[in-house]
Design an enzyme around this catalytic site. Structure first.
Site, PDB file in Angstrom:
ATOM      1  N   ASP A  12      76.917   5.550 -24.805  1.00  0.00           N
ATOM      2  CA  ASP A  12      77.682   6.054 -23.675  1.00  0.00           C
ATOM      3  C   ASP A  12      78.705   7.033 -24.250  1.00  0.00           C
ATOM      4  O   ASP A  12      79.700   6.625 -24.857  1.00  0.00           O
ATOM      5  CB  ASP A  12      78.361   4.873 -22.972  1.00  0.00           C
ATOM      6  CG  ASP A  12      79.306   5.318 -21.868  1.00  0.00           C
ATOM      7  OD1 ASP A  12      79.562   6.520 -21.744  1.00  0.00           O
ATOM      8  OD2 ASP A  12      79.798   4.433 -21.140  1.00  0.00           O
ATOM      9  N   GLN A  28      83.204   9.490 -23.029  1.00  0.00           N
ATOM     10  CA  GLN A  28      84.528   9.825 -23.586  1.00  0.00           C
ATOM     11  C   GLN A  28      84.421  10.441 -24.979  1.00  0.00           C
ATOM     12  O   GLN A  28      85.418  10.501 -25.697  1.00  0.00           O
ATOM     13  CB  GLN A  28      85.399   8.563 -23.655  1.00  0.00           C
ATOM     14  CG  GLN A  28      85.634   7.896 -22.319  1.00  0.00           C
ATOM     15  CD  GLN A  28      86.521   8.703 -21.381  1.00  0.00           C
ATOM     16  OE1 GLN A  28      87.217   9.637 -21.797  1.00  0.00           O
ATOM     17  NE2 GLN A  28      86.504   8.362 -20.113  1.00  0.00           N
ATOM     18  N   CYS A  67      88.135   0.192 -15.242  1.00  0.00           N
ATOM     19  CA  CYS A  67      86.718  -0.235 -15.128  1.00  0.00           C
ATOM     20  C   CYS A  67      86.263  -0.974 -16.383  1.00  0.00           C
ATOM     21  O   CYS A  67      85.107  -0.849 -16.810  1.00  0.00           O
ATOM     22  CB  CYS A  67      85.791   0.941 -14.848  1.00  0.00           C
ATOM     23  SG  CYS A  67      86.073   1.702 -13.267  1.00  0.00           S
ATOM     24  N   LYS A  95      83.937  15.205 -16.983  1.00  0.00           N
ATOM     25  CA  LYS A  95      84.887  14.828 -18.041  1.00  0.00           C
ATOM     26  C   LYS A  95      84.884  15.845 -19.169  1.00  0.00           C
ATOM     27  O   LYS A  95      85.567  15.681 -20.171  1.00  0.00           O
ATOM     28  CB  LYS A  95      84.545  13.438 -18.585  1.00  0.00           C
ATOM     29  CG  LYS A  95      84.748  12.322 -17.553  1.00  0.00           C
ATOM     30  CD  LYS A  95      84.395  10.983 -18.149  1.00  0.00           C
ATOM     31  CE  LYS A  95      84.177   9.904 -17.110  1.00  0.00           C
ATOM     32  NZ  LYS A  95      85.401   9.332 -16.579  1.00  0.00           N
TER      33      LYS A  95
HETATM   34  N1  PMP Z   1      81.511   5.168 -19.392  1.00  0.00           N
HETATM   35  C1  PMP Z   1      82.741   5.481 -19.807  1.00  0.00           C
HETATM   36  C2  PMP Z   1      83.147   5.143 -21.202  1.00  0.00           C
HETATM   37  C3  PMP Z   1      83.622   6.118 -18.941  1.00  0.00           C
HETATM   38  O1  PMP Z   1      84.853   6.429 -19.340  1.00  0.00           O
HETATM   39  C4  PMP Z   1      83.195   6.437 -17.626  1.00  0.00           C
HETATM   40  C5  PMP Z   1      84.128   7.121 -16.650  1.00  0.00           C
HETATM   41  N2  PMP Z   1      85.385   6.520 -16.547  1.00  0.00           N
HETATM   42  C6  PMP Z   1      81.899   6.108 -17.261  1.00  0.00           C
HETATM   43  C7  PMP Z   1      81.086   5.469 -18.161  1.00  0.00           C
HETATM   44  C8  PMP Z   1      81.371   6.420 -15.897  1.00  0.00           C
HETATM   45  O2  PMP Z   1      81.294   7.806 -15.715  1.00  0.00           O
HETATM   46  P1  PMP Z   1      80.941   8.437 -14.290  1.00  0.00           P
HETATM   47  O3  PMP Z   1      81.873   7.797 -13.312  1.00  0.00           O
HETATM   48  O4  PMP Z   1      81.185   9.889 -14.467  1.00  0.00           O
HETATM   49  O5  PMP Z   1      79.530   8.102 -13.997  1.00  0.00           O
END
Ligand code: PMP
Length: 413
Positions: free
Chosen positions: A207, A210, A371, A233
């Site tokens: 993932d 970030q 989250c 992002k």
């Molecule tokens: N993984 C990580 C580490 C994140 O920081 C985020 C966004 N906060 C996501 C997944 C989800 O990304 P998105 O909402 O753009 O799908």
């Protein structure tokens, strides 16, 4: 689309001029935007490209023979062409355009799960995952009768690599790990993680939501199986994201959704599927965002990820040093390898209250669990205040943050 020249010298004032929103005020104060982990601001080049698309060649992609449709299709495919060298994938068709990180992970969990995960198998994630890299795997495990294993972390917010080693075995069918933690800033030792997983035959999904805007990533050098990230992002539009997958996996997995673009031929008896990457791109995509992501990639390339990383690292060190001087402050996430995220608490104050005071001062930070509820549970806290840094942030932004946190401490404690 012309390739932009690379900046010879990192000049943050010059960069800030490209981001129109940074000149606005909030609550009669100059905006100090430190919520980049949630989403970054967009440079004029991206904003102009959005306007140009809607005023000059708005049209559906991959379908029409008419002029506008061809312009839109060509521009959409430019993005895929630019993503290939950006992450150094071996093939352009290994780059699937999705809605974002969350959709990319759900796609892999669903399609890889159907093809390769069976009762008794195991999937490994870590204690610092975003919900988007937890819940799809829980769904996959429930559906397939597999077990979810979680790599623990130490107090600093680093993965326990010994525990990880001991979890790997022939039942491991996937290791899904964040490259950089959105809540702690930890940069994980992904090369080691991938090597160890491959030694037991398990693929790895990284993932990179970030990581992609802070570090240069080479999927072939990492030998990673899947890499996912979001456009919004990395200075691009919302509603577009990327799934990189090795051809061998993408070929072997069933499609995700059915509908336009992913088909070769449809009869009521049987449908055959389109080739990569279209097999995974059902329905009209977010055309405008897909096209304009290319401008964000160009922008990042024009500044240079190495220069961006150096600048952000300097700011992180500067901010860490100064924040630690504030009485009652507690940093959450003190890993040796960190990138761009400062999570903290004022002992005795709720993070929400700190966030509200900072907002009154024009400072945008994130408060809450980010989250990552299981991670917050691990630390026994409801959440943190998170300041997250982008290429356009300055020492003045950090000074404003530190002064604001001091003000909050004086008011709340
Ligand atoms: N993984 C990580 C580490 C994140 O920081 C985020 C966004 N906060 C996501 C997944 C989800 O990304 P998105 O909402 O753009 O799908």
């Amino acid at each position: 689309m012309e390739e932009p020249a690379v900046l010879e010298r990192f000049d943050v004032d010059r960069i800030r001029q490209d981001f129109p929103i940074l000149t606005r005020t909030v609550n009669n104060r100059p905006l100090v935007y430190l919520d980049n982990g949630a989403t970054t601001q967009k440079p004029r080049q991206v904003i102009d490209a959005i306007v140009e698309y809607y005023t000059q060649y708005n049209s559906n992609v991959h379908r029409g023979v008419h002029h506008l449709s061809q312009l839109a299709t060509d521009a959409f495919e430019v993005t895929r062409r630019k993503l290939k060298p950006f992450i150094n994938s071996a093939h352009e068709h290994e780059v699937i355009l999705t809605k974002g990180t969350t959709e990319s992970i759900n796609l892999v969990a669903s399609c890889y799960g159907k093809a390769f995960v069976h009762a008794g198998d195991e999937i490994i994630i870590s204690a610092m995952e975003h919900h988007s890299n937890i819940v799809p795997w829980q769904l996959c495990c429930e559906e397939r009768g597999a077990t979810l294993k979680v790599i623990p972390i130490n107090e600093a917010g680093e993965l326990d690599m010994e525990a990880y080693r001991s979890m790997l075995n022939e039942r491991t069918k996937m290791v899904a790990i964040t490259y950089v933690s959105n809540a702690l800033g930890t940069v994980n030792p992904v090369k080691d993680i991938i090597g160890l997983a491959h030694a037991v035959g398990a693929p790895v999904l990284l993932d990179a939501a970030q990581a992609i805007q802070h570090l240069s990533i080479d999927v072939q050098a990492l030998d990673v199986d899947f890499l996912v990230f979001s456009g919004h992002k990395m200075y691009g539009p919302t509603g577009i994201g990327v799934l990189y997958g090795k051809e061998k996996w993408l070929d072997a997995m069933p499609p995700y959704q059915g509908g336009g673009e992913m088909i070769k031929e449809v009869t009521f008896e049987k449908t055959t599927y389109n080739e990569l990457p279209f097999k995974y791109e059902a329905g009209t995509p977010n055309i405008e965002a897909g096209i304009c992501l290319a401008y964000a990639i160009d922008y990042i390339n024009s500044v240079g990820l190495d220069q961006i990383a150096r600048h952000e690292h300097d700011l992180l060190e500067y901010a860490t040093g100064h924040l630690l001087e504030v009485p009652h402050i507690r940093l959450i996430g003190t890993a040796r390898e960190k990138s761009s995220v400062l999570s903290f608490l004022l002992d005795g104050a709720h993070p929400y209250d700190v966030g509200v005071i900072l907002d009154k001062l024009g400072i945008a930070v994130r408060t809450g669990h980010h989250c990552t509820q299981p991670l917050m549970d691990h630390y026994g806290i409801p959440g943190t205040v998170r300041a997250s840094i982008a290429m356009y942030n300055t020492k003045a932004d950090i000074d404003a943050l530190v002064t604001g946190v001091e003000r909050a401490a004086a008011m709340l404690l």
